[in-house]
Design an enzyme around this catalytic site. Structure first.
Site: not given
Ligand code: UD1
Length: 335
Positions: A124, A148, A152
Site C-alpha cells: 500500500s 495496519y 505492510k
Molecule cells: C486509507 C488508509 C490507508 C489504506 C487505504 C486502503 C487511513 C489514514 N489511511 O487511505 O492506510 O491503505 O485506506 O484503502 O485510513 N475522507 C472523507 N470522508 C470519509 C472518508 C474519507 O473526507 O468519510 C477523505 C480522507 O480524509 C482522505 C480521502 O477521503 O482525504 C481518502 O480517504 P480513504 O478512502 O479513507 O483513503 P486513505 O485515507 O487515503
C-alpha cells in the site's frame, strides 16, 4: 500459469481473479470469508464463464493450507489476504500483527517447501508515511503511522530479506494508491462491513440513501480546495497490474516495489463533484475536522511500473465514478 490467490474473494482479489481467468491463467482461490462473501465466487463464474478452484481455508491453519499446495502444482502466488482497516488496527494491534504477519510466514514456508518462488504482494502507498512529498517514488524513505501500515512495511522488509537469503525468488511489492470503481458488469465491487472507512464506499452509500450525508474530513489542507488529495485508481486497472507483475517475474528473479496509481491528484470535493455530475445523484455533505493520521496529499509517480512492467492505467475518473455507482445501485445491500 497456475496462480494461487489468497484473499481472492475480497474486493481487489476478486477483480484480479477475473483478469487472470480472462487471460487464461488457472486460478486457485483461498479465502476464509472473514471480510468477504461466498456469493462473489458465483459472480466471478458468471462474469468470466470460466472454472477455478476454491478452498475455504484460514491461512493460519497451516495443515489445511498445506493441502492446497499438495493438491495443486502452483506456479505463483498473489497474496491479498489480510486485515486492512486502519482504525481497527489501532484498537487491536496484536490481532493485526499476528494475522497479517503469521499468515505471510506460513505462506512463505509453504511456498519454499513446494518450490513456488514467484510472489506478488499486496502492499500500500501507506508505506510512504507522513514525511514524503508527492509524487511519491519507490526510492523514498518508508514509515508507518498505524499497525495496519506497519504490517505492510514489515512484510515488504521481510520479503526483501527472504530474497537476500535465496536469490531464486521473484517478488513484486505492489504499492496501491486508492482503489475505487468496480467491474463494468456491476456484478462485483467493494462491499465493506458496517460503516465504510474509505471515501468512495461512503459516497455510494450516501447516494443510495443508506447514509444521510458524507463527512469531509478537513477543509483547511494546503491543497487546491482545502480537502485531501489522493490518487484514485480504477480497481480493474489495478488488477491488471498484478498480471503484468506475474509476467515480469515469470522468467526473472529479484524483489522490486512498484507504485500502482494514475499519477493524478484528486481532492475529496473533486471526487464528490465528479460522482454527482456523472451519475446525476445528490451527495449531501458537511465539512468536519481532519481525521487523525491523514496526509494532505498523496499521489504516485508510476513511471517505474510503466518502464518495467509495461503497465499504465487506462480508465478515467468518469469510469471510476460510473462503475462504483453501477455496482452500488445494482446491489444496494452488497452481496
Ligand atoms: C486509507 C488508509 C490507508 C489504506 C487505504 C486502503 C487511513 C489514514 N489511511 O487511505 O492506510 O491503505 O485506506 O484503502 O485510513 N475522507 C472523507 N470522508 C470519509 C472518508 C474519507 O473526507 O468519510 C477523505 C480522507 O480524509 C482522505 C480521502 O477521503 O482525504 C481518502 O480517504 P480513504 O478512502 O479513507 O483513503 P486513505 O485515507 O487515503
Amino acid at each position: 500459469m497456475k496462480v494461487l490467490v489468497t484473499g481472492g474473494a475480497g474486493y481487489i482479489g476478486s477483480h484480479t481473479v477475473v483478469e487472470l481467468l480472462n487471460d487464461n491463467h488457472e486460478v486457485i482461490i483461498v479465502d476464509n470469508f472473514s471480510n468477504s462473501n461466498p456469493e462473489v465466487l458465483n459472480r466471478i463464474k458468471e462474469i468470466t464463464n470460466k472454472e477455478f478452484k476454491f478452498y475455504e481455508v484460514d491461512l493460519l491453519d497451516e495443515e489445511k493450507f498445506e493441502k492446497v499446495f499438495k493438491e495443486n502444482q502452483i506456479d505463483a502466488t498473489i497474496h491479498f489476504a489480510g486485515y486492512k482497516a486502519v482504525g481497527e488496527s489501532v484498537e487491536k494491534p496484536i490481532s493485526y500483527y499476528h494475522n497479517n504477519l503469521t499468515s505471510t510466514f506460513i505462506l512463505c514456508d509453504l511456498m519454499k517447501k513446494y518450490s513456488v518462488k514467484k510472489l506478488v504482494f499486496s502492499s500500500s502507498a501507506t508505506v510512504y508515511g507522513m514525511n514524503n512529498s508527492s509524487p511519491l517514488l519507490e526510492t523514498m524513505p518508508l514509515s508507518a503511522t498505524n499497525p495496519y501500515g506497519m504490517t505492510k512495511l514489515m512484510i515488504e522488509q521481510i520479503l526483501g530479506d527472504l530474497y537476500k537469503s535465496d536469490n531464486s525468488w521473484g517478488i513484486a511489492l505492489l504499492r496501491y494508491f486508492n482503489p475505487i470503481g468496480a467491474h463494468e458488469s456491476g456484478r462485483i465491487g467493494e462491499n465493506p462491513n458496517g460503516i465504510p472507512n474509505n471515501l468512495m464506499p461512503y459516497i455510494t452509500q450516501v447516494a443510495v440513501k443508506k447514509r444521510e450525508k458524507l463527512s469531509i474530513f478537513g477543509s483547511d489542507y494546503d491543497t487546491h480546495d482545502g480537502t485531501g488529495v489522493r490518487d484514485y485508481i480504477h480497481v480493474v486497472d489495478l488488477a491488471k497490474g498484478h498480471i503484468k507483475a506475474l509476467e515480469k517475474f515469470e522468467n526473472e528473479t529479484g524483489v522490486e516495489a512498484f507504485n500502482l496509481g494514475t499519477g493524478d491528484g484528486i481532492s475529496v470535493l473533486d471526487l464528490v463533484n465528479a460522482f454527482k455530475g456523472i451519475n446525476n445523484v445528490d451527495i449531501p455533505y458537511e465539512l468536519v475536522s481532519r481525521r487523525a493520521g491523514d496526509v494532505a496529499t498523496c499521489y504516485a509517480d508510476s513511471s517505474k511500473a510503466l518502464k518495467e512492467l509495461n503497465w499504465k492505467t487506462e480508465k478515467s475518473l468518469e469510469d471510476m465514478c460510473r462503475d462504483s455507482w453501477k455496482w452500488q445501485s445494482n446491489n444496494p445491500n452488497g452481496y
